[in-house]
Design a protein around this motif. Structure first.
Motif, PDB file in Angstrom:
ATOM      1  N   THR A  83     -16.773   5.493 -31.787  1.00  8.93           N
ATOM      2  CA  THR A  83     -15.351   5.348 -31.493  1.00  8.93           C
ATOM      3  C   THR A  83     -14.507   6.515 -32.004  1.00  8.93           C
ATOM      4  O   THR A  83     -13.504   6.865 -31.387  1.00  8.93           O
ATOM      5  CB  THR A  83     -14.820   4.028 -32.087  1.00  8.93           C
ATOM      6  OG1 THR A  83     -15.419   3.815 -33.379  1.00  8.93           O
ATOM      7  CG2 THR A  83     -15.166   2.851 -31.192  1.00  8.93           C
ATOM      8  N   SER A  84     -14.890   7.121 -33.137  1.00 11.90           N
ATOM      9  CA  SER A  84     -14.115   8.262 -33.626  1.00 11.90           C
ATOM     10  C   SER A  84     -14.121   9.403 -32.615  1.00 11.90           C
ATOM     11  O   SER A  84     -13.113  10.092 -32.430  1.00 11.90           O
ATOM     12  CB  SER A  84     -14.667   8.755 -34.963  1.00 11.90           C
ATOM     13  OG  SER A  84     -14.350   7.871 -36.005  1.00 11.90           O
ATOM     14  N   ALA A  85     -15.257   9.613 -31.972  1.00 12.33           N
ATOM     15  CA  ALA A  85     -15.330  10.665 -30.958  1.00 12.33           C
ATOM     16  C   ALA A  85     -14.390  10.361 -29.798  1.00 12.33           C
ATOM     17  O   ALA A  85     -13.669  11.242 -29.307  1.00 12.33           O
ATOM     18  CB  ALA A  85     -16.767  10.802 -30.451  1.00 12.33           C
ATOM     19  N   GLN A 143      -2.763  16.423 -32.648  1.00 19.51           N
ATOM     20  CA  GLN A 143      -2.456  17.725 -33.241  1.00 19.51           C
ATOM     21  C   GLN A 143      -2.894  17.791 -34.696  1.00 19.51           C
ATOM     22  O   GLN A 143      -3.030  18.883 -35.252  1.00 19.51           O
ATOM     23  CB  GLN A 143      -0.950  18.015 -33.156  1.00 19.51           C
ATOM     24  CG  GLN A 143      -0.454  18.330 -31.753  1.00 19.51           C
ATOM     25  CD  GLN A 143       0.125  17.103 -31.076  1.00 19.51           C
ATOM     26  OE1 GLN A 143      -0.274  15.981 -31.387  1.00 19.51           O
ATOM     27  NE2 GLN A 143       1.056  17.306 -30.152  1.00 19.51           N
ATOM     28  N   ALA A 144      -3.087  16.628 -35.326  1.00 22.22           N
ATOM     29  CA  ALA A 144      -3.473  16.606 -36.736  1.00 22.22           C
ATOM     30  C   ALA A 144      -4.259  15.342 -37.040  1.00 22.22           C
ATOM     31  O   ALA A 144      -4.189  14.344 -36.311  1.00 22.22           O
ATOM     32  CB  ALA A 144      -2.234  16.682 -37.629  1.00 22.22           C
ATOM     33  N   VAL A 145      -4.994  15.400 -38.137  1.00 22.23           N
ATOM     34  CA  VAL A 145      -5.800  14.273 -38.626  1.00 22.23           C
ATOM     35  C   VAL A 145      -5.537  14.107 -40.122  1.00 22.23           C
ATOM     36  O   VAL A 145      -5.444  15.098 -40.862  1.00 22.23           O
ATOM     37  CB  VAL A 145      -7.309  14.515 -38.393  1.00 22.23           C
ATOM     38  CG1 VAL A 145      -8.167  13.495 -39.155  1.00 22.23           C
ATOM     39  CG2 VAL A 145      -7.636  14.479 -36.907  1.00 22.23           C
ATOM     40  N   ILE A 176     -14.496  17.059 -42.650  1.00 21.50           N
ATOM     41  CA  ILE A 176     -13.408  17.902 -42.138  1.00 21.50           C
ATOM     42  C   ILE A 176     -13.964  18.981 -41.210  1.00 21.50           C
ATOM     43  O   ILE A 176     -13.436  19.232 -40.118  1.00 21.50           O
ATOM     44  CB  ILE A 176     -12.628  18.533 -43.307  1.00 21.50           C
ATOM     45  CG1 ILE A 176     -11.827  17.469 -44.042  1.00 21.50           C
ATOM     46  CG2 ILE A 176     -11.687  19.643 -42.808  1.00 21.50           C
ATOM     47  CD1 ILE A 176     -11.226  17.947 -45.352  1.00 21.50           C
ATOM     48  N   ALA A 177     -15.046  19.619 -41.644  1.00 17.84           N
ATOM     49  CA  ALA A 177     -15.650  20.669 -40.822  1.00 17.84           C
ATOM     50  C   ALA A 177     -16.112  20.110 -39.477  1.00 17.84           C
ATOM     51  O   ALA A 177     -15.935  20.744 -38.426  1.00 17.84           O
ATOM     52  CB  ALA A 177     -16.822  21.301 -41.570  1.00 17.84           C
ATOM     53  N   LEU A 178     -16.694  18.906 -39.504  1.00 16.45           N
ATOM     54  CA  LEU A 178     -17.170  18.289 -38.264  1.00 16.45           C
ATOM     55  C   LEU A 178     -16.007  17.952 -37.336  1.00 16.45           C
ATOM     56  O   LEU A 178     -16.052  18.226 -36.128  1.00 16.45           O
ATOM     57  CB  LEU A 178     -17.965  17.027 -38.601  1.00 16.45           C
ATOM     58  CG  LEU A 178     -18.566  16.264 -37.417  1.00 16.45           C
ATOM     59  CD1 LEU A 178     -19.550  17.130 -36.651  1.00 16.45           C
ATOM     60  CD2 LEU A 178     -19.245  14.985 -37.907  1.00 16.45           C
ATOM     61  N   ILE A 179     -14.944  17.355 -37.893  1.00 19.24           N
ATOM     62  CA  ILE A 179     -13.775  16.988 -37.083  1.00 19.24           C
ATOM     63  C   ILE A 179     -13.147  18.220 -36.443  1.00 19.24           C
ATOM     64  O   ILE A 179     -12.842  18.239 -35.245  1.00 19.24           O
ATOM     65  CB  ILE A 179     -12.737  16.248 -37.953  1.00 19.24           C
ATOM     66  CG1 ILE A 179     -13.253  14.857 -38.330  1.00 19.24           C
ATOM     67  CG2 ILE A 179     -11.390  16.133 -37.234  1.00 19.24           C
ATOM     68  CD1 ILE A 179     -12.439  14.178 -39.415  1.00 19.24           C
ATOM     69  N   GLU A 180     -12.977  19.273 -37.228  1.00 21.08           N
ATOM     70  CA  GLU A 180     -12.293  20.463 -36.709  1.00 21.08           C
ATOM     71  C   GLU A 180     -13.168  21.263 -35.759  1.00 21.08           C
ATOM     72  O   GLU A 180     -12.652  22.016 -34.921  1.00 21.08           O
ATOM     73  CB  GLU A 180     -11.815  21.326 -37.884  1.00 21.08           C
ATOM     74  CG  GLU A 180     -10.725  20.630 -38.683  1.00 21.08           C
ATOM     75  CD  GLU A 180     -10.160  21.456 -39.817  1.00 21.08           C
ATOM     76  OE1 GLU A 180      -9.075  21.095 -40.339  1.00 21.08           O
ATOM     77  OE2 GLU A 180     -10.790  22.477 -40.196  1.00 21.08           O
ATOM     78  N   VAL A 186      -7.193  18.966 -40.076  1.00 16.96           N
ATOM     79  CA  VAL A 186      -7.013  17.914 -41.070  1.00 16.96           C
ATOM     80  C   VAL A 186      -5.918  18.371 -42.022  1.00 16.96           C
ATOM     81  O   VAL A 186      -6.048  19.399 -42.688  1.00 16.96           O
ATOM     82  CB  VAL A 186      -8.322  17.633 -41.831  1.00 16.96           C
ATOM     83  CG1 VAL A 186      -8.083  16.592 -42.919  1.00 16.96           C
ATOM     84  CG2 VAL A 186      -9.404  17.147 -40.865  1.00 16.96           C
ATOM     85  N   ILE A 187      -4.820  17.611 -42.077  1.00 17.68           N
ATOM     86  CA  ILE A 187      -3.651  18.030 -42.850  1.00 17.68           C
ATOM     87  C   ILE A 187      -3.582  17.367 -44.227  1.00 17.68           C
ATOM     88  O   ILE A 187      -2.721  17.718 -45.042  1.00 17.68           O
ATOM     89  CB  ILE A 187      -2.342  17.743 -42.086  1.00 17.68           C
ATOM     90  CG1 ILE A 187      -2.178  16.238 -41.828  1.00 17.68           C
ATOM     91  CG2 ILE A 187      -2.297  18.548 -40.801  1.00 17.68           C
ATOM     92  CD1 ILE A 187      -0.809  15.860 -41.271  1.00 17.68           C
TER      93      ILE A 187
END
Length: 399
Positions: free
Chosen positions: A288-290, A299-301, A327-331, A338-339
């Protein structure tokens, strides 16, 4: 004092949106007496053996915040007599924990309108013991709300009992017909509001709670914010916009999320749209996150993390990821950044929370806070630091 005289700021009634409960009938059966429902739609939350625990996250969330129902009590034999707010947050909220359905009903002047199944077991199904409680509540004349993957309205025994008692069953996770579902078409890019997804390093880690607190504090600062729910608890709480992502066919997940985000944009014209996360992008048991990242195009997480959690929820052989790797995976996966990081302080002392915030913020170079245990201004500063254009313009008096 009867619990229906308690006014709790986190459980005020609002019947907005498609997920709001139906208006309670004036008269209905009440285990041997006539009952008149007053002051909105009332509910008892069933969470036997799990309140305050990970599998009780639905009950935990409803006790902390509910716009759709006024929560009267929580059923959990293990914690009978405790105040539910004390169990969760060491703060009295006037919502007691009682031992069983009979105790929940007899302590009230008026029959509670609804029994909410407040657990999210990994099986997603009703146990034989829980089935009896549901049937007993129906026999009393109470409506049923469930977020299970097993739809109680499709169960012959339960649906027949509900029909005979003239009560309703709401299966929160049941999606709309597939013929009405839509595919992703990119229209989310036309949404003017800044979109922020609240994701996590695991499931049941506090993403929805953080998103709820953030929506409240941003609105209080004059930054119009709408929270889009993506799981059963948020929908039970009364989210005006949302879908149960894990109940949708994968082909339609991104498009259906895009649809409700567009509806929130058109209906509210907000400055910010928060999207509740589910699971974790790195977790192999959840996808679901994907879909949330693809469908919402945030624009941000903001990333939620539990520093003391050693392994994934329900997966003792699967170590927790470090925030840096998540964070690396998300970006890498999405065109976003990631803010900030928010802490789930389970099993942590106050001093440990301070040390975790200092250490991780220094190592990662981004703001960190605890949405429940630290000043709420830290959350708003996290967002305003990333999007200074959201800062409300001070009103200047005419000279």
């Amino acid at each position: 004092m009867k619990s229906d005289t308690v006014e709790n700021a986190m459980t005020r009634l609002s019947t907005m949106g498609p997920q709001a409960p139906p208006e309670a009938p004036a008269f209905h059966r009440s285990c041997g007496r006539t009952a008149i429902t007053s002051r909105g739609v009332t509910a008892v939350v069933y969470c036997e053996g799990n309140f305050g625990q990970i599998d009780g996250k639905t009950a935990n969330g409803l006790v902390r915040h509910s716009q759709a129902y006024r929560i009267l009590s929580v059923i959990d034999t293990k914690l009978t007599g405790r105040d539910s707010g004390q169990v969760l947050d060491n703060v009295n909220n006037g919502i007691p924990v009682v031992k069983d359905l009979k105790a929940a009903v007899t302590r009230e002047v008026h029959l509670p309108d609804t029994l909410i199944y407040g657990m999210a077991p990994s099986t997603g199904k009703l146990s034989p013991r829980d089935r009896k409680v549901v049937l007993d509540a129906i026999a009393c004349g109470m409506n049923i709300v469930s977020g299970l993957h097993e739809y109680l309205g499709d169960d012959p025994q339960i649906s027949s009992a509900a029909e005979a008692a003239n009560v309703t069953i709401r299966d929160i996770r049941k999606p709309r017909p597939s013929k009405d579902m839509r595919l992703f078409d990119g229209s989310v890019s036309k949404v003017k509001a800044i979109r922020i997804a609240v994701l996590g390093t695991d499931c049941a880690i506090g993403k929805r709670t953080t998103a709820t607190v953030l929506a409240k504090v941003l609105n209080a600062r004059g930054i119009k914010t709408v929270l889009v729910g993506t799981g059963q608890t948020g929908l039970m709480q009364g989210a005006k916009y949302g879908i149960a992502m894990d109940a949708l066919p994968p082909q339609f997940c991104c498009g259906e999320l895009e649809r409700v985000i567009a509806a929130a944009s058109h209906g509210e014209d907000p400055d910010v749209i928060l999207i509740e996360g589910q699971g974790a992008l790195s977790h192999p048991a959840f996808c679901t996150s994907a879909f949330i990242l693809r469908g919402s195009q945030p624009q941000a997480v903001i990333l939620q993390h539990a520093p003391k959690r050693t392994h994934r929820c329900d997966f003792p052989s699967m170590p927790m990821p470090a925030p840096k790797s998540e964070i690396a995976l998300i970006e890498a996966f999405a065109d976003t950044r990631v803010i900030g990081i928010t802490i789930n302080h389970e099993a942590m002392t106050d001093a440990e929370v301070d040390r975790a915030i200092d250490s991780l913020s220094r190592d990662l170079g981004i703001p960190m806070t605890d949405a429940l245990a630290r000043p709420e201004v830290h959350l708003t500063d996290m967002v305003l630091g990333a999007f200074p254009q959201l800062q409300p313009v001070p009103f200047a008096a005419a000279q």
